[in-house]
Design an enzyme around this catalytic site. Structure first.
Site, PDB file in Angstrom:
ATOM      1  N   LYS A 150     -12.420 -76.484 -33.709  1.00 49.67           N
ATOM      2  CA  LYS A 150     -13.685 -76.723 -34.913  1.00 49.67           C
ATOM      3  C   LYS A 150     -13.630 -75.150 -35.661  1.00 49.67           C
ATOM      4  CE  LYS A 150     -16.044 -80.106 -32.049  1.00 49.67           C
ATOM      5  NZ  LYS A 150     -17.443 -80.750 -31.655  1.00 49.67           N
ATOM      6  N   ASN A 203      -9.762 -79.654 -30.079  1.00 51.11           N
ATOM      7  CA  ASN A 203     -10.474 -79.429 -31.547  1.00 51.11           C
ATOM      8  C   ASN A 203     -11.283 -78.274 -31.562  1.00 51.11           C
ATOM      9  OD1 ASN A 203     -11.664 -79.846 -33.657  1.00 51.11           O
ATOM     10  ND2 ASN A 203     -12.975 -81.539 -33.271  1.00 51.11           N
ATOM     11  N   GLY A 214     -20.797 -81.974 -27.793  1.00 50.92           N
ATOM     12  CA  GLY A 214     -21.177 -80.839 -27.798  1.00 50.92           C
ATOM     13  C   GLY A 214     -22.624 -80.736 -26.990  1.00 50.92           C
ATOM     14  N   HIS A 244     -13.782 -87.116 -38.323  1.00 42.71           N
ATOM     15  CA  HIS A 244     -14.736 -86.715 -37.239  1.00 42.71           C
ATOM     16  C   HIS A 244     -16.311 -86.786 -37.661  1.00 42.71           C
ATOM     17  CE1 HIS A 244     -16.558 -83.736 -34.406  1.00 42.71           C
ATOM     18  NE2 HIS A 244     -15.545 -84.045 -33.863  1.00 42.71           N
ATOM     19  N   GLU A 249     -18.650 -84.734 -37.106  1.00 43.67           N
ATOM     20  CA  GLU A 249     -19.298 -83.606 -37.898  1.00 43.67           C
ATOM     21  C   GLU A 249     -18.765 -83.814 -39.525  1.00 43.67           C
ATOM     22  OE1 GLU A 249     -17.829 -80.800 -35.143  1.00 43.67           O
ATOM     23  OE2 GLU A 249     -19.035 -81.298 -33.611  1.00 43.67           O
ATOM     24  N   SER A 278     -17.985 -83.929 -24.757  1.00 43.96           N
ATOM     25  CA  SER A 278     -18.230 -83.220 -23.417  1.00 43.96           C
ATOM     26  C   SER A 278     -16.922 -83.622 -22.438  1.00 43.96           C
ATOM     27  CB  SER A 278     -19.617 -83.604 -22.941  1.00 43.96           C
ATOM     28  OG  SER A 278     -20.583 -83.034 -24.127  1.00 43.96           O
ATOM     29  N   GLU A 301     -15.644 -91.184 -30.058  1.00 45.47           N
ATOM     30  CA  GLU A 301     -16.460 -89.864 -29.681  1.00 45.47           C
ATOM     31  C   GLU A 301     -17.974 -90.386 -29.972  1.00 45.47           C
ATOM     32  OE1 GLU A 301     -14.071 -85.847 -30.108  1.00 45.47           O
ATOM     33  OE2 GLU A 301     -14.802 -86.459 -31.958  1.00 45.47           O
TER      34      GLU A 301
HETATM   35  P1  PGA Z   1     -17.013 -81.549 -27.473  1.00 44.27           P
HETATM   36  O1  PGA Z   1     -16.308 -81.788 -28.856  1.00 44.27           O
HETATM   37  O2  PGA Z   1     -15.692 -81.616 -26.346  1.00 44.27           O
HETATM   38  O3  PGA Z   1     -17.349 -80.020 -27.571  1.00 44.27           O
HETATM   39  O4  PGA Z   1     -18.182 -82.332 -26.977  1.00 44.27           O
HETATM   40  C1  PGA Z   1     -15.395 -83.011 -28.815  1.00 44.27           C
HETATM   41  C2  PGA Z   1     -15.175 -83.351 -30.376  1.00 44.27           C
HETATM   42  O5  PGA Z   1     -16.089 -83.077 -31.263  1.00 44.27           O
HETATM   43  O6  PGA Z   1     -14.100 -83.545 -30.994  1.00 44.27           O
END
Ligand code: PGA
Length: 253
Positions: A11, A9, A176, A98, A100, A216, A170
């Site tokens: 982003k 991803n 993140g 997601h 976000e 992460s 997630e």
């Molecule tokens: P991250 O993000 O691996 O940077 O924690 C995962 C995601 O949001 O899909």
């Protein structure tokens, strides 16, 4: 047999040149790695989808995904991109729900349900995200929360539709942050999700559906996470932006 999947991803990261270079390096490196039936999915910004799709087309194990799609199919929705448009541009997958999008764009279950339907009607495969906030976990509400997200956003589908979906668990507190769910925490939630799938769709359909871990996930913890029977791969943000880290994660599948 369900698919083992490493989904990147990206982003809102990378310039076009950087995106092309990363996709090119992945294609080049993965030429010499036997992926078997394992799938690599690159969820790029809308703007780069077609270009990246062109770069990866020589490898039938690599796919591109949009990071979202509109809840509408066409019309006066400035800035939106529909599932119909994605399919018409040759895109095969889409991430829906997601955290976000849920947090910053106030996407609610009802809208996500419509997006899932639109995606499947337009022959896209769906990666449906679910995940709890830390406060839910602290109050022991995380299982209820995940169950609610799945029932409201995904479990309206019938068996012929759900097999075109993967679920990404997630935990929001792990995205993140550098804090990964422990393998035990991830395994516990993945087996809970598998149990819900079995109850709703029966054992054989439930066993066809990949459940990915996200939050992460990196080249150091991927192998341990993926060794769990109910963890079929990962949805990877930060660690997917560097070819060497992401390739190590793919190799851990
Ligand atoms: P991250 O993000 O691996 O940077 O924690 C995962 C995601 O949001 O899909």
């Amino acid at each position: 047999m369900r698919n083992r999947i490493a989904a990147a991803n990206w982003k809102m990261n990378l310039t076009l040149d950087e995106a092309c270079a990363l996709a090119g390096t992945l294609v080049e490196t993965l030429k010499s790695i036997d992926l078997g039936g394992k799938q690599v999915i690159l969820a790029t910004p809308y703007l780069y989808l077609s270009t990246v799709a062109d770069i990866i087309k020589s490898n039938k194990n690599i796919f591109v995904a949009a990071q979202d799609c509109s809840e509408h199919l066409s019309g006066a929705y400035t800035g939106e991109v529909s599932a119909t448009m994605l399919y018409s541009a040759g895109i095969t997958h889409v991430i829906i729900g997601h955290s976000e999008r849920r947090t910053y764009h106030q996407e609610k279950d009802e809208a996500l349900k419509t997006k899932v339907e639109n995606a499947l009607t337009n022959n896209l495969k769906v990666i449906f995200c679910c995940g709890e906030q830390l406060s839910h976990r602290e109050q022991m509400k995380h299982f209820n929360l995940i169950e609610g997200q799945l029932w409201h956003g995904l479990f309206h589908l019938d068996e012929t539709q759900i097999i075109n979906c993967a679920i990404a668990y997630e935990p929001v507190w792990a995205i993140g942050t550098g804090v990964t769910a422990s393998p035990a925490q991830a395994a516990e939630m993945h087996s809970f999700i598998r149990k819900l799938l079995i109850e709703k769709y029966g054992e054989s359909t439930a066993n066809e559906i990949s459940i990915l871990y996200g939050g992460s996930c990196n080249e150091k913890n991927a192998a341990e996470l993926f060794s769990n029977t109910d963890i079929d791969g990962g949805l990877i943000g930060g660690a997917s932006l560097k070819a060497d880290s992401f390739i190590k994660i793919i190799q851990s599948l």
